[in-house]
Design an enzyme around this catalytic site. Structure first.
Site, PDB file in Angstrom:
ATOM      1  N   HIS A  24      -7.551   0.909  -6.301  1.00 29.36           N
ATOM      2  CA  HIS A  24      -7.712   0.037  -5.128  1.00 29.36           C
ATOM      3  C   HIS A  24      -8.382  -1.265  -5.593  1.00 29.36           C
ATOM      4  CE1 HIS A  24      -7.798  -1.171  -1.088  1.00 29.36           C
ATOM      5  NE2 HIS A  24      -8.624  -0.294  -0.549  1.00 29.36           N
ATOM      6  N   ARG A  26       0.882  -1.183   0.000  1.00 27.54           N
ATOM      7  CA  ARG A  26       0.000   0.000   0.000  1.00 27.54           C
ATOM      8  C   ARG A  26       0.907   1.215   0.000  1.00 27.54           C
ATOM      9  NH1 ARG A  26      -5.191   1.458   3.637  1.00 27.54           N
ATOM     10  NH2 ARG A  26      -6.037   0.166   1.967  1.00 27.54           N
ATOM     11  N   ARG A  31     -13.536  -8.375   1.838  1.00 30.57           N
ATOM     12  CA  ARG A  31     -12.114  -8.127   1.576  1.00 30.57           C
ATOM     13  C   ARG A  31     -11.314  -9.385   1.883  1.00 30.57           C
ATOM     14  NH1 ARG A  31     -10.011  -3.017   1.900  1.00 30.57           N
ATOM     15  NH2 ARG A  31      -8.171  -4.052   1.047  1.00 30.57           N
ATOM     16  N   GLN A  55     -10.099  -3.805  -3.050  1.00 29.54           N
ATOM     17  CA  GLN A  55     -11.381  -3.331  -2.513  1.00 29.54           C
ATOM     18  C   GLN A  55     -12.501  -3.594  -3.509  1.00 29.54           C
ATOM     19  OE1 GLN A  55     -12.156  -1.646   0.596  1.00 29.54           O
ATOM     20  NE2 GLN A  55     -14.170  -2.243  -0.163  1.00 29.54           N
ATOM     21  N   CYS A  90     -16.155   1.876   0.976  1.00 27.59           N
ATOM     22  CA  CYS A  90     -14.955   1.075   1.274  1.00 27.59           C
ATOM     23  C   CYS A  90     -14.524   1.233   2.728  1.00 27.59           C
ATOM     24  CB  CYS A  90     -13.831   1.464   0.327  1.00 27.59           C
ATOM     25  SG  CYS A  90     -13.319   3.192   0.459  1.00 27.59           S
ATOM     26  N   ASP A 124     -17.039   7.602  -1.318  1.00 26.37           N
ATOM     27  CA  ASP A 124     -15.760   7.505  -0.614  1.00 26.37           C
ATOM     28  C   ASP A 124     -15.461   8.882  -0.035  1.00 26.37           C
ATOM     29  OD1 ASP A 124     -13.291   6.598   0.308  1.00 26.37           O
ATOM     30  OD2 ASP A 124     -12.300   6.712  -1.653  1.00 26.37           O
TER      31      ASP A 124
HETATM   32  N1  NVA Z   1      -9.800   7.001  -1.167  1.00 25.52           N
HETATM   33  C1  NVA Z   1      -9.442   6.510   0.139  1.00 25.52           C
HETATM   34  C2  NVA Z   1      -9.698   5.042   0.243  1.00 25.52           C
HETATM   35  C3  NVA Z   1      -9.379   4.441   1.573  1.00 25.52           C
HETATM   36  C4  NVA Z   1      -9.575   2.982   1.631  1.00 25.52           C
HETATM   37  C5  NVA Z   1      -7.978   6.818   0.405  1.00 25.52           C
HETATM   38  O1  NVA Z   1      -7.150   6.642  -0.500  1.00 25.52           O
HETATM   39  O2  NVA Z   1      -7.658   7.273   1.513  1.00 25.52           O
HETATM   40  N1   CP Z   2     -11.050   0.102   2.682  1.00 26.94           N
HETATM   41  C1   CP Z   2      -9.788   0.005   3.092  1.00 26.94           C
HETATM   42  O1   CP Z   2      -8.865  -0.270   2.292  1.00 26.94           O
HETATM   43  O2   CP Z   2      -9.627   0.166   4.431  1.00 26.94           O
HETATM   44  P1   CP Z   2      -8.264   0.329   5.229  1.00 26.94           P
HETATM   45  O3   CP Z   2      -7.686   1.647   4.817  1.00 26.94           O
HETATM   46  O4   CP Z   2      -8.665   0.278   6.665  1.00 26.94           O
HETATM   47  O5   CP Z   2      -7.345  -0.800   4.855  1.00 26.94           O
END
Ligand code: NVA
Ligand code: CP
Length: 303
Positions: free
Chosen positions: A129, A102, A289, A132, A261, A220
């Site tokens: 993502h 990540r 997930r 997800q 998500c 989101d």
């Molecule tokens: N768009 C959000 C998704 C989190 C799972 C982010 O990148 O923070």
């Molecule tokens: N939705 C998601 O990826 O959650 P986290 O940021 O908690 O991993």
């Protein structure tokens, strides 16, 4: 399938294969049937951003498959002090059987895959993502039974989630509509992608246009990880308009699902009442997930 870097590079059949295996693994878990398909395998999990769901679901998933998972915070890795990704990739390939990462830049994930010799899984970048959205697709099929003929709507920022939702839903035969404020639309690259799906995709600045006749509405956060300093400006751009609320759901189809998500900001992109009314769907999505990622790991890492 050698890696999971984006959904663009998966065929419809590969996505369906993942979802079918995910359903099977969910059944086995629910019925306490052992499924040690990755016995002795080791997954490294590199995190340059925070996580609750991704970290726990990958780690638990690996244990349930009979393997092991190592949490590798970028604060502790030399990568956080500037060691090149190409060296990290080659070193980790000597110890591990797979890497989940990540991070911010999509290129970093691509480099890890190109320089290493083991499967790499994208667990969120600024661009997409995919893990997800595999879970989201699994959830849609659980509730709706199929994909063809459904309309998916995304309300909000043209971000990583929007990109993967558009790609995943179009590939599986759903119509997709997205409403974002001016200046926060999806990138040109994804706009290009949608050209292969004539009459299936719509982009607008009006949430009510996007939500009309929807079977599933996604949203989101307005400011993603790494955009915290823009939070106030974004509140002004999105506030009061780009929100999933009762009025918006009233123009959707009856039985319209809501997916988020998580983490969610109640009162911003979604109202508290809509969130609670759709909590089962949203937490099924979070649970999925685990199953979807176990399927991805099996596809990529099984001998
Ligand atoms: N768009 C959000 C998704 C989190 C799972 C982010 O990148 O923070
Ligand atoms: N939705 C998601 O990826 O959650 P986290 O940021 O908690 O991993």
């Amino acid at each position: 399938m050698k890696h999971l870097l984006t959904l663009e590079e998966l065929s419809k059949k590969e996505i369906l294969d993942i979802l079918n295996l995910a359903d099977q693994l969910k059944f086995q878990r629910n019925n306490k049937i052992e499924h040690h398909l990755l016995k002795g395998k080791k997954l490294g999990m590199i995190f340059q951003k925070s996580s609750t769901r991704t970290r726990v679901s990958f780690e638990v998933g690996m244990y349930e498959l009979g393997g092991e998972a190592l949490f590798l915070s970028s604060r502790d890795l030399q990568i956080g002090r500037g060691e090149p990704v190409e060296d990290t990739a080659r070193v980790l390939s000597r110890y591990l059987d797979g890497i989940m990462i990540r991070t911010y830049k999509q290129k970093e994930v691509e480099d890890l895959a190109n320089f290493g010799s083991i499967p790499v899984i994208n667990a969120l970048t600024d661009y997409c993502h995919p893990c997800q959205v595999l879970a989201d697709l699994m959830t849609i099929r659980e509730y709706k039974g199929a994909f063809e003929g459904l309309k998916a709507t995304f309300i909000g920022d043209g971000n990583n989630m929007a990109n993967s939702i558009i790609v995943g839903c179009l590939k599986l035969g759903m119509k997709v509509s997205i409403a974002s404020p001016k200046g926060y639309e999806i990138c040109k690259h994804i706009q290009e992608f949608t050209k292969d799906y004539p009459n299936m995709f719509e982009m607008t600045n009006d949430p009510f246009v996007a939500a009309k006749g929807a079977d599933v509405i996604f949203t989101d956060v307005w400011a993603s990880m790494g955009e915290e300093s823009e939070a106030e400006i974004r509140k002004k751009a999105f506030g009061g308009v780009y929100q999933v609320n009762k009025e918006l759901l009233a123009v959707a189809n009856e039985g319209c699902m809501v997916q988020h998500c998580l983490p969610a900001h109640r009162g911003e992109e979604i109202t508290a009442d809509v969130f609670e009314e759709h909590a089962n769907e949203i937490f099924d999505e979070a649970e999925n997930r685990l199953h979807a990622q176990k399927a991805v790991m099996v596809m990529l890492m099984k001998d």
